[in-house]
Design a protein around this motif. Sequence first.
Motif, mmCIF file in Angstrom:
data_model
loop_
_atom_site.group_PDB
_atom_site.id
_atom_site.type_symbol
_atom_site.label_atom_id
_atom_site.label_comp_id
_atom_site.label_asym_id
_atom_site.label_seq_id
_atom_site.Cartn_x
_atom_site.Cartn_y
_atom_site.Cartn_z
ATOM 1 N N GLU A 307 -35.947 -13.850 0.897
ATOM 2 C CA GLU A 307 -36.054 -14.639 2.129
ATOM 3 C C GLU A 307 -34.910 -15.660 2.200
ATOM 4 O OE1 GLU A 307 -39.151 -17.904 4.073
ATOM 5 O OE2 GLU A 307 -39.867 -16.432 2.575
ATOM 6 N N ARG A 308 -34.450 -15.972 3.408
ATOM 7 C CA ARG A 308 -33.425 -16.981 3.623
ATOM 8 C C ARG A 308 -34.105 -18.333 3.874
ATOM 9 N NH1 ARG A 308 -28.015 -16.818 5.147
ATOM 10 N NH2 ARG A 308 -27.266 -18.715 6.195
ATOM 11 N N ILE A 309 -33.792 -19.320 3.062
ATOM 12 C CA ILE A 309 -34.438 -20.634 3.186
ATOM 13 C C ILE A 309 -33.764 -21.433 4.314
ATOM 14 C CG2 ILE A 309 -35.069 -22.744 1.974
ATOM 15 C CD1 ILE A 309 -36.335 -20.207 0.849
ATOM 16 N N PRO A 310 -34.516 -21.926 5.297
ATOM 17 C CA PRO A 310 -33.913 -22.743 6.364
ATOM 18 C C PRO A 310 -33.262 -24.007 5.797
ATOM 19 C CG PRO A 310 -36.141 -22.039 6.958
ATOM 20 C CD PRO A 310 -35.959 -21.683 5.520
ATOM 21 N N HIS A 311 -32.172 -24.410 6.432
ATOM 22 C CA HIS A 311 -31.409 -25.554 5.917
ATOM 23 C C HIS A 311 -32.256 -26.826 5.876
ATOM 24 C CE1 HIS A 311 -27.809 -27.942 5.077
ATOM 25 N NE2 HIS A 311 -28.267 -28.813 5.952
ATOM 26 N N GLU A 312 -33.101 -27.021 6.889
ATOM 27 C CA GLU A 312 -33.882 -28.262 6.957
ATOM 28 C C GLU A 312 -34.931 -28.356 5.847
ATOM 29 O OE1 GLU A 312 -35.449 -25.248 9.970
ATOM 30 O OE2 GLU A 312 -33.514 -26.118 9.403
ATOM 31 N N GLU A 313 -35.255 -27.244 5.177
ATOM 32 C CA GLU A 313 -36.224 -27.273 4.085
ATOM 33 C C GLU A 313 -35.579 -27.542 2.720
ATOM 34 O OE1 GLU A 313 -38.770 -23.909 3.865
ATOM 35 O OE2 GLU A 313 -39.156 -23.825 6.028
ATOM 36 N N LYS A 314 -34.258 -27.486 2.671
ATOM 37 C CA LYS A 314 -33.576 -27.590 1.387
ATOM 38 C C LYS A 314 -33.522 -29.030 0.899
ATOM 39 C CE LYS A 314 -30.691 -23.507 2.153
ATOM 40 N NZ LYS A 314 -29.307 -22.987 2.308
ATOM 41 N N VAL A 315 -33.527 -29.177 -0.411
ATOM 42 C CA VAL A 315 -33.385 -30.471 -1.075
ATOM 43 C C VAL A 315 -32.058 -30.453 -1.824
ATOM 44 C CG1 VAL A 315 -34.361 -32.050 -2.785
ATOM 45 C CG2 VAL A 315 -35.877 -30.720 -1.314
ATOM 46 N N PHE A 316 -31.290 -31.543 -1.724
ATOM 47 C CA PHE A 316 -29.971 -31.580 -2.349
ATOM 48 C C PHE A 316 -29.899 -32.563 -3.515
ATOM 49 C CE2 PHE A 316 -29.341 -30.420 2.132
ATOM 50 C CZ PHE A 316 -28.908 -29.111 1.943
ATOM 51 N N SER A 317 -30.942 -33.336 -3.721
ATOM 52 C CA SER A 317 -31.038 -34.194 -4.901
ATOM 53 C C SER A 317 -32.456 -34.734 -4.984
ATOM 54 C CB SER A 317 -30.040 -35.357 -4.818
ATOM 55 O OG SER A 317 -30.237 -36.251 -5.900
ATOM 56 N N ILE A 318 -33.032 -34.688 -6.188
ATOM 57 C CA ILE A 318 -34.356 -35.282 -6.344
ATOM 58 C C ILE A 318 -34.249 -36.773 -6.629
ATOM 59 C CG2 ILE A 318 -35.231 -33.089 -7.221
ATOM 60 C CD1 ILE A 318 -35.436 -34.505 -9.988
ATOM 61 N N PHE A 319 -33.054 -37.240 -7.018
ATOM 62 C CA PHE A 319 -32.871 -38.659 -7.320
ATOM 63 C C PHE A 319 -32.410 -39.443 -6.093
ATOM 64 C CE2 PHE A 319 -31.796 -36.270 -11.252
ATOM 65 C CZ PHE A 319 -32.876 -36.661 -12.006
ATOM 66 N N GLU A 320 -31.620 -38.796 -5.217
ATOM 67 C CA GLU A 320 -31.168 -39.414 -3.967
ATOM 68 C C GLU A 320 -31.560 -38.472 -2.823
ATOM 69 O OE1 GLU A 320 -29.978 -42.377 -4.100
ATOM 70 O OE2 GLU A 320 -29.601 -42.497 -6.235
ATOM 71 N N PRO A 321 -32.847 -38.465 -2.457
ATOM 72 C CA PRO A 321 -33.309 -37.468 -1.484
ATOM 73 C C PRO A 321 -32.705 -37.613 -0.089
ATOM 74 C CG PRO A 321 -35.041 -39.073 -1.993
ATOM 75 C CD PRO A 321 -33.936 -39.314 -2.967
ATOM 76 N N HIS A 322 -32.054 -38.740 0.187
ATOM 77 C CA HIS A 322 -31.412 -38.909 1.492
ATOM 78 C C HIS A 322 -30.066 -38.191 1.576
ATOM 79 C CE1 HIS A 322 -30.224 -42.227 -1.177
ATOM 80 N NE2 HIS A 322 -29.035 -42.131 -0.621
ATOM 81 N N THR A 323 -29.630 -37.587 0.474
ATOM 82 C CA THR A 323 -28.348 -36.877 0.452
ATOM 83 C C THR A 323 -28.370 -35.706 1.437
ATOM 84 O OG1 THR A 323 -27.980 -37.477 -1.860
ATOM 85 C CG2 THR A 323 -26.740 -35.607 -1.004
ATOM 86 N N GLU A 324 -27.276 -35.552 2.179
ATOM 87 C CA GLU A 324 -27.147 -34.469 3.157
ATOM 88 C C GLU A 324 -25.982 -33.568 2.776
ATOM 89 O OE1 GLU A 324 -26.895 -36.030 7.136
ATOM 90 O OE2 GLU A 324 -28.286 -37.664 6.681
ATOM 91 N N TRP A 325 -26.095 -32.317 3.167
ATOM 92 C CA TRP A 325 -25.024 -31.326 2.972
ATOM 93 C C TRP A 325 -24.192 -31.341 4.246
ATOM 94 C CZ3 TRP A 325 -24.252 -27.537 -1.023
ATOM 95 C CH2 TRP A 325 -23.353 -26.522 -0.714
ATOM 96 N N ILE A 326 -22.971 -31.863 4.177
ATOM 97 C CA ILE A 326 -22.158 -32.095 5.373
ATOM 98 C C ILE A 326 -20.876 -31.287 5.265
ATOM 99 C CG2 ILE A 326 -20.962 -33.825 6.776
ATOM 100 C CD1 ILE A 326 -22.915 -35.894 5.625
ATOM 101 N N ALA A 327 -20.656 -30.411 6.229
ATOM 102 C CA ALA A 327 -19.428 -29.617 6.309
ATOM 103 C C ALA A 327 -18.658 -30.063 7.546
ATOM 104 C CB ALA A 327 -19.764 -28.133 6.382
ATOM 105 N N LYS A 328 -17.604 -30.857 7.336
ATOM 106 C CA LYS A 328 -16.817 -31.385 8.455
ATOM 107 C C LYS A 328 -15.544 -30.579 8.704
ATOM 108 C CE LYS A 328 -16.854 -35.689 9.491
ATOM 109 N NZ LYS A 328 -16.643 -37.145 9.554
ATOM 110 N N GLY A 329 -15.330 -29.511 7.914
ATOM 111 C CA GLY A 329 -14.171 -28.671 8.152
ATOM 112 C C GLY A 329 -12.860 -29.244 7.660
#
Length: 500
Positions: A307-329
Amino acid sequence: MRDIIRAQMQLGECDIAAIEFDCFSRDDIPRLLRGLQHIYTTEALREEVFAILADVLPVRADGEEFVSADTGRPGMSQWRILVLGTLRLGLNADFDRAQELANQHRLVRQMLGHSDWADEYRYGLQTIKDNLRLFTPEVLERINAVVVKAGHDLVKPHPDAPLEARCDSVVVETNVHFPTDINLLLDAVRKAIEISASLCQDHGLTDWRQSAYNIRCLRKLYRRLQQLKRSTSKDEAKRAARLEDIHAAYRAYLEQAEQFLARAKDTRYKLAVFCHVPAEQFTLLDDCIAYAELLIDQIERRVLQGERIPHEEKVFSIFEPHTEWIAKGKAGTPVELGVRVAISEDQFGFILHHRVMFGETDDQVAVPIATRLSACYPRIKSLSFDKGFHSPSNQKQLAEVIDFPVLPKKGKCNAAELEREQDPEFRRRKRQHSAVESAINALEAHGLDRCPDHGEEGFERYVALAVLGRNIHRLGAVLIARDAEAERQRRKRERLKRAA
């Protein structure tokens, strides 16, 4: 008991107004201290800043109100907290360097209110950490507004001169490693084991005597999984066999993680029922267990079920949960892990406003930023953005808030839009917009490239303190330049006098 600044000078102490700086120094420290000296020596400015600093107080243990400033043990004065906080961010220094400067740098100690030879006081590392955390983003923003006003009083040709602002966003990275679901699961289970072992040791349980060995067992399975995924074979049979091995390694890894989580839950039950441990002591443990269960579910869905996990469900750090995955090109930086921060600068180099964009994109904040700037600075005439802030509604709403908004449209323009963007004034301000990159680069060079502080509150405080430090640096740079010019003129007059 806590004073904003010690009123009575000690033997050997130099008055802050009498501190002299090398006006030809190219280092950042004289500029920061010169800006702080201007705040202290300008009476109206000092009164405003000190009135705000009076709110910098620790919170009582019950968390319901601030401690009294008139009773208790002497604490670090708010002026010293401001000086050390400005130096930490203005110099891109960590707490260790801030401690070294506070204890060994002569000019810094004079600005802190210590004498050169009669004062043996030394700052502890934890003391500096605890006191700098007393700042709140709201207090720092209020001080920043006063500093910007003081800077405008120095550089504006006249008080009614209009402001021309420009706004752009930058990603401030959080202090996290590159995330994958398997290494995040390792982090979550490891912390659950460590917290459980610590609680057991504190309350006499023997459930986790081999906690270090348990972590090594889980890490060994994690390393095995990493090694299997490195295969680059082109042979279909070998790839199919390796895929089976990978799935088996995933199952073993997840099974081991689930066993440790089950033990952690059992330990939590024993501590709560038999040892009567308060529920608030399980907060971190509960968070780690919840993250681990979420990651186990996502790994099973992604790897074993395809299954493909939706981006909004992903976690990028358990220590800094406000971290976002940002691709600005950006070239060479395809992905940044952090949070966007919008920076608004005027034509004089002062940062008027910043906005931490938790879960927001550029086009969502253009109108709120313009509204805030218009309310705080009624003299603002224009505000420029880049195309990333564009949306049809933003174009319409900005025209109602700002006299001359500069927001280029994405894509092809119609006749009316082309006429607007070819206006000479629009083109001039659009060309000048890139100057905001200078302010962003200065902030990144002075500490805002990566935030080492923890939590959303720590992130907001760090960004606000960086902006304040930058504005005090700019204020000091203006004053240092004036002092340097005055010194050149003095030397010139002396040379002419000697020649005559």
